[in-house]
Design a protein around this motif. Structure first.
Motif, PDB file in Angstrom:
ATOM      1  N   ASP A 144       8.395   9.231  19.448  1.00  9.17           N
ATOM      2  CA  ASP A 144       8.926   9.916  19.395  1.00  9.17           C
ATOM      3  C   ASP A 144      10.224   8.645  18.510  1.00  9.17           C
ATOM      4  N   GLU A 145       9.685   7.655  18.466  1.00 12.35           N
ATOM      5  CA  GLU A 145      10.643   7.066  17.657  1.00 12.35           C
ATOM      6  C   GLU A 145      10.166   6.711  16.116  1.00 12.35           C
ATOM      7  N   LEU A 146       8.766   6.762  16.226  1.00 11.99           N
ATOM      8  CA  LEU A 146       8.661   6.242  14.493  1.00 11.99           C
ATOM      9  C   LEU A 146       7.913   7.407  13.752  1.00 11.99           C
ATOM     10  N   ASN A 147       7.648   9.010  14.744  1.00 11.94           N
ATOM     11  CA  ASN A 147       6.971  10.254  13.894  1.00 11.94           C
ATOM     12  C   ASN A 147       5.799   9.552  13.612  1.00 11.94           C
ATOM     13  N   ILE A 148       4.450   8.511  14.579  1.00  4.85           N
ATOM     14  CA  ILE A 148       3.333   8.465  13.989  1.00  4.85           C
ATOM     15  C   ILE A 148       2.598   9.504  15.157  1.00  4.85           C
ATOM     16  N   PRO A 149       2.312  10.216  15.013  1.00  2.83           N
ATOM     17  CA  PRO A 149       1.035  10.327  16.225  1.00  2.83           C
ATOM     18  C   PRO A 149      -0.214   9.670  16.856  1.00  2.83           C
ATOM     19  N   ILE A 175       8.253   3.708   6.335  1.00  3.52           N
ATOM     20  CA  ILE A 175       6.693   4.236   5.481  1.00  3.52           C
ATOM     21  C   ILE A 175       7.190   5.570   5.983  1.00  3.52           C
ATOM     22  N   THR A 176       6.950   6.166   7.071  1.00  2.66           N
ATOM     23  CA  THR A 176       6.689   7.648   8.160  1.00  2.66           C
ATOM     24  C   THR A 176       8.676   8.478   7.412  1.00  2.66           C
ATOM     25  N   ASP A 177       9.268   7.863   6.973  1.00  3.83           N
ATOM     26  CA  ASP A 177      10.878   8.490   7.280  1.00  3.83           C
ATOM     27  C   ASP A 177      10.409   8.666   5.439  1.00  3.83           C
ATOM     28  N   SER A 178       9.548   8.417   4.570  1.00  5.25           N
ATOM     29  CA  SER A 178       9.367   8.237   3.379  1.00  5.25           C
ATOM     30  C   SER A 178       8.848   8.975   2.580  1.00  5.25           C
ATOM     31  N   GLY A 206      10.264  -1.935  12.342  1.00  3.13           N
ATOM     32  CA  GLY A 206      10.563  -1.226  11.285  1.00  3.13           C
ATOM     33  C   GLY A 206      10.480  -1.173  10.170  1.00  3.13           C
ATOM     34  N   LYS A 207       9.516  -1.229   9.406  1.00  3.77           N
ATOM     35  CA  LYS A 207       8.605  -1.009   8.482  1.00  3.77           C
ATOM     36  C   LYS A 207       8.006   0.261   8.645  1.00  3.77           C
ATOM     37  N   VAL A 250       1.017  -1.299   0.116  1.00  2.00           N
ATOM     38  CA  VAL A 250      -0.460  -0.174  -0.248  1.00  2.00           C
ATOM     39  C   VAL A 250       0.943   1.050  -0.229  1.00  2.00           C
ATOM     40  N   LYS A 251       2.230   1.423   0.297  1.00  2.00           N
ATOM     41  CA  LYS A 251       3.307   2.437  -0.009  1.00  2.00           C
ATOM     42  C   LYS A 251       2.996   3.014  -0.840  1.00  2.00           C
ATOM     43  N   GLN A 252       2.739   2.121  -1.803  1.00  2.00           N
ATOM     44  CA  GLN A 252       3.315   2.384  -3.357  1.00  2.00           C
ATOM     45  C   GLN A 252       2.456   3.526  -3.956  1.00  2.00           C
TER      46      GLN A 252
END
Length: 256
Positions: free
Chosen positions: A101-106, A77-80, A72-73, A39-41
């Motif tokens: 803090d670590e994954l940048n996910i609210p 995804i958030t880094d992209s 890790g995935k 789905v990240k595509q």
């Protein structure tokens, strides 16, 4: 939130990774990671609607062992630049900063309203989104239990347990009490008896929403509430491997 042309919004819920054991859930974890790769595509955003883990508790400097492939995935995804949003479920109520803090996910602890708009169109779609636990009529026992679980004093007491002990006890109780997906959760109760449907219809008396999206029931449901509003339950990643996808105009329930 504006959806770029050709992009979509994805929703998934109730993976319960780690249950009944870490080893037994690993094939399901690999399948979920493959779905994230898929789905990240074309994802404008990904909404994870709770109970990603069968148990999750954050100590100040410790998190539960495992889930490296998933975490890790999500970081990749958030880094992209693709935003991921997380709604806590009844198995992972105790999130307190690690995802942010670590994954940048609210991380959201209550249902939220979202408005999505295609950047090529004027129309907007309003969503009411949450895990779904503790909403609607009934289930008073769970609602009382949730108040205990989320009470700061009781969370403080639990943190005094060594993680090896605390996590083991919580995992045992979760599986022992069939909290993954009990027999009752897997049965469609009929529209008039579905408490989340009742909750959605009650909300519509106060304010219009085009879509209500929840997890928690472990049962894929796509119900038209009225001519202009729909309720969707996302099912789970234990038996059904179902997810929701919104292309800017239509919300559909699909199987991976």
């Amino acid at each position: 939130m504006e959806i770029p042309e050709g992009k979509k919004i994805y929703f998934a819920s109730d993976n319960h990774l780690g249950a009944p054991t870490m080893e037994a859930s690993r094939p399901r974890e690999r399948k979920f990671v493959a779905w994230l790769d898929h789905v990240k595509q074309d994802a404008a955003a990904i909404f994870l609607m709770g109970d990603l883990f069968d148990f999750w508790f954050e100590y100040k400097t410790v998190i539960p062992k495992g889930f490296a492939r998933t975490l890790g995935k999500l970081a990749e995804i958030t880094d992209s630049g693709i935003p991921v949003y997380y709604f806590v479920g009844n198995h992972d109520l105790w999130m307190s900063g690690y995802f942010e803090d670590e994954l940048n996910i609210p991380v959201f602890h209550t249902p939220q309203e979202f408005t999505f708009k295609m950047n090529t169109e004027r129309s907007r779609s309003t969503f009411f989104i949450g895990h779904g636990d503790g909403l609607g009529p009934g289930d008073k026992g769970y609602k009382r239990m949730k108040k205990v679980f989320t009470n700061p004093f009781f969370k403080w007491l639990f943190r005094w347990l060594h993680p090896d002990i605390g996590v083991r006890i919580a995992q045992y109780l979760s599986v022992k009490n069939k909290l993954i997906s009990g027999d009752d959760d897997a049965k469609f109760l009929g529209e008039d008896n579905e408490w989340l449907v009742t909750y959605c219809k009650s909300k519509l008396k106060q304010q219009h929403y085009d879509y209500f999206v929840f997890g928690h029931r472990h049962l894929p449901l796509d119900i038209q509430l009225n001519a202009n509003s729909k309720y969707m339950n996302l099912g789970d990643w234990i038996q059904y491997y179902t997810y929701g996808v919104f292309d800017g105009s239509t919300l559909k329930l699909k199987e991976y």
